[in-house]
Design an enzyme around this catalytic site. Structure first.
Site, mmCIF file in Angstrom:
data_model
loop_
_atom_site.group_PDB
_atom_site.id
_atom_site.type_symbol
_atom_site.label_atom_id
_atom_site.label_comp_id
_atom_site.label_asym_id
_atom_site.label_seq_id
_atom_site.Cartn_x
_atom_site.Cartn_y
_atom_site.Cartn_z
ATOM 1 N N HIS A 191 0.859 -1.190 0.000
ATOM 2 C CA HIS A 191 0.000 0.000 0.000
ATOM 3 C C HIS A 191 0.893 1.236 0.000
ATOM 4 O O HIS A 191 1.381 1.676 1.039
ATOM 5 C CB HIS A 191 -0.904 0.025 1.242
ATOM 6 C CG HIS A 191 -1.974 1.075 1.190
ATOM 7 N ND1 HIS A 191 -3.273 0.829 1.553
ATOM 8 C CD2 HIS A 191 -1.951 2.383 0.821
ATOM 9 C CE1 HIS A 191 -4.005 1.926 1.423
ATOM 10 N NE2 HIS A 191 -3.192 2.888 0.972
ATOM 11 N N HIS B 60 1.440 5.263 -1.837
ATOM 12 C CA HIS B 60 0.991 6.375 -2.675
ATOM 13 C C HIS B 60 2.219 7.105 -3.227
ATOM 14 O O HIS B 60 2.977 7.717 -2.468
ATOM 15 C CB HIS B 60 0.138 7.351 -1.867
ATOM 16 C CG HIS B 60 -1.139 6.762 -1.357
ATOM 17 N ND1 HIS B 60 -2.327 6.839 -2.051
ATOM 18 C CD2 HIS B 60 -1.405 6.087 -0.207
ATOM 19 C CE1 HIS B 60 -3.279 6.233 -1.356
ATOM 20 N NE2 HIS B 60 -2.747 5.764 -0.228
ATOM 21 N N LYS C 116 -8.814 -1.486 -6.459
ATOM 22 C CA LYS C 116 -8.897 -0.838 -5.150
ATOM 23 C C LYS C 116 -10.312 -0.286 -4.991
ATOM 24 O O LYS C 116 -10.803 0.462 -5.831
ATOM 25 C CB LYS C 116 -7.872 0.300 -5.043
ATOM 26 C CG LYS C 116 -7.991 1.145 -3.756
ATOM 27 C CD LYS C 116 -7.725 0.303 -2.512
ATOM 28 C CE LYS C 116 -7.847 1.154 -1.240
ATOM 29 N NZ LYS C 116 -6.632 1.929 -0.959
ATOM 30 N N HIS D 91 -10.451 -0.146 1.155
ATOM 31 C CA HIS D 91 -10.418 0.814 2.255
ATOM 32 C C HIS D 91 -11.650 0.518 3.110
ATOM 33 O O HIS D 91 -12.767 0.880 2.749
ATOM 34 C CB HIS D 91 -10.452 2.253 1.740
ATOM 35 C CG HIS D 91 -10.371 3.279 2.830
ATOM 36 N ND1 HIS D 91 -9.268 4.092 3.005
ATOM 37 C CD2 HIS D 91 -11.249 3.623 3.811
ATOM 38 C CE1 HIS D 91 -9.476 4.888 4.036
ATOM 39 N NE2 HIS D 91 -10.672 4.609 4.544
ATOM 40 N N HIS E 88 -4.993 -1.401 5.691
ATOM 41 C CA HIS E 88 -4.708 -0.608 6.896
ATOM 42 C C HIS E 88 -5.743 -0.813 8.003
ATOM 43 O O HIS E 88 -6.356 0.138 8.480
ATOM 44 C CB HIS E 88 -4.532 0.881 6.566
ATOM 45 C CG HIS E 88 -5.543 1.467 5.624
ATOM 46 N ND1 HIS E 88 -6.900 1.291 5.742
ATOM 47 C CD2 HIS E 88 -5.372 2.255 4.522
ATOM 48 C CE1 HIS E 88 -7.524 1.930 4.789
ATOM 49 N NE2 HIS E 88 -6.605 2.517 4.023
ATOM 50 N N ASP F 297 0.923 2.531 3.694
ATOM 51 C CA ASP F 297 0.050 3.672 3.390
ATOM 52 C C ASP F 297 0.843 4.974 3.398
ATOM 53 O O ASP F 297 0.369 6.012 3.846
ATOM 54 C CB ASP F 297 -1.121 3.756 4.369
ATOM 55 C CG ASP F 297 -2.268 4.626 3.845
ATOM 56 O OD1 ASP F 297 -2.212 5.024 2.671
ATOM 57 O OD2 ASP F 297 -3.198 4.914 4.618
#
Length: 287
Positions: free
Chosen positions: A31, A33, A121, A158, A196, A270
């Site tokens: 995970h 970004h 996702k 999520h 997460h 994350d």
């Protein structure tokens, strides 16, 4: 960030003899970004120093809803990796598409032809950064999930509801009851990652399931900090993340899961950088 780290629970402490050498392989981050534009070179550099593989999140602007868009972004990440200094560790990227109410079975079939794209996702609309195009009704996506289950693709979720009447500290538990639990019944062999996870409810739910089809990713910050780090002594924007930090009992449960040796729990940092002015503001961004 200056908040003290809470002590680890006594049941997971082990003494290591002085002088012991511990070798760790480069881990996989499921995970991450990388953002866009000029940030990509910096985020790829930092990640490649720490990870062998990274799963790149698709909530860019605009989101990566098509195979073409995902492949273009993948190429940008690979180009940034090639720009790293000679001799630097080389990282491999994994892609997922951004799921929407309008995603089609045909898109699932097309993406299955691309080995760098592992699945979708699922962002509940409004749940986190750049999630406005996310799913508003999970039932609309059931045909997509059926095809994903057939093809062995992965659904990263999520795992929080976004309805305003639900307390922010309860969003994960409600999502488990309303969405994840029925989803695992309807699609028992669909590969799911609850991303997460931040509560004991998430840990207990995953542990309660037979088989290895549902896993939970855990972030380092949810292992180290509880909500006191964010709120006590003044609000500290650099501790603001989504899912939000929870009470100490949840942190202890996550730490137990992460150190249990169970293959049901994996690393997902994350990592989600923001410009400093976006964090230290009256509307501090989560990340």
């Amino acid at each position: 960030m200056s908040a003290p780290c809470p002590p680890a629970p006594s049941e997971v402490r082990e003494s290591v003899p002085v002088g012991t050498e511990i070798s760790l392989p480069y881990p996989c981050d499921f995970h991450h970004h990388f953002r866009q534009s000029t940030l990509i070179d910096a985020t790829v550099k930092m990640a490649s120093e720490r990870f062998e593989y990274a799963l790149a999140m698709p909530n860019t602007q605009p989101p990566l809803t098509t195979v073409e868009a995902a492949n273009l972004y993948y190429e940008k990440l690979c180009a940034a990796e090639q720009n790293q200094p000679s001799g630097a560790p080389k990282m491999k990227f994994i892609s997922v598409l951004y799921l929407t109410d309008l995603t089609t079975v045909e898109t699932v079939e097309e993406m299955a032809k691309h080995p760098n794209i592992w699945g979708f996702k699922y962002y509940p609309a409004g749940a986190t950064t750049n999630s406005a195009f996310g799913v508003t009704d999970v039932l609309k996506c059931y045909p997509v999930f059926e095809k994903m289950q057939e093809l062995g693709l992965i659904l990263c979720i999520h795992s929080e509801v976004s309805r305003p009447e639900i307390d922010i500290f309860d969003r994960e538990k409600v999502f488990i009851d309303e969405v994840i639990r029925p989803l695992t019944v309807a699609f028992p062999t669909l590969k799911i990652v609850m991303e997460h996870i931040s509560t004991s409810h998430g840990v207990e739910f995953i542990e309660s399931l037979s088989g290895e089809y549902v896993k939970g990713s855990i972030t380092p910050h949810h292992l180290v900090y509880n909500r006191n780090a964010l709120l006590v002594g003044g609000i500290k924007p650099h501790f603001y993340c989504l899912p939000i930090l929870k009470r100490e009992s949840h942190r202890v449960s996550l730490l137990r899961a992460a150190t249990s040796g169970s293959g049901k729990f994996i690393l997902g940092t994350d990592s989600a950088p923001h410009d400093k002015y976006r964090k230290e503001s009256g509307w501090g961004r989560a990340g």
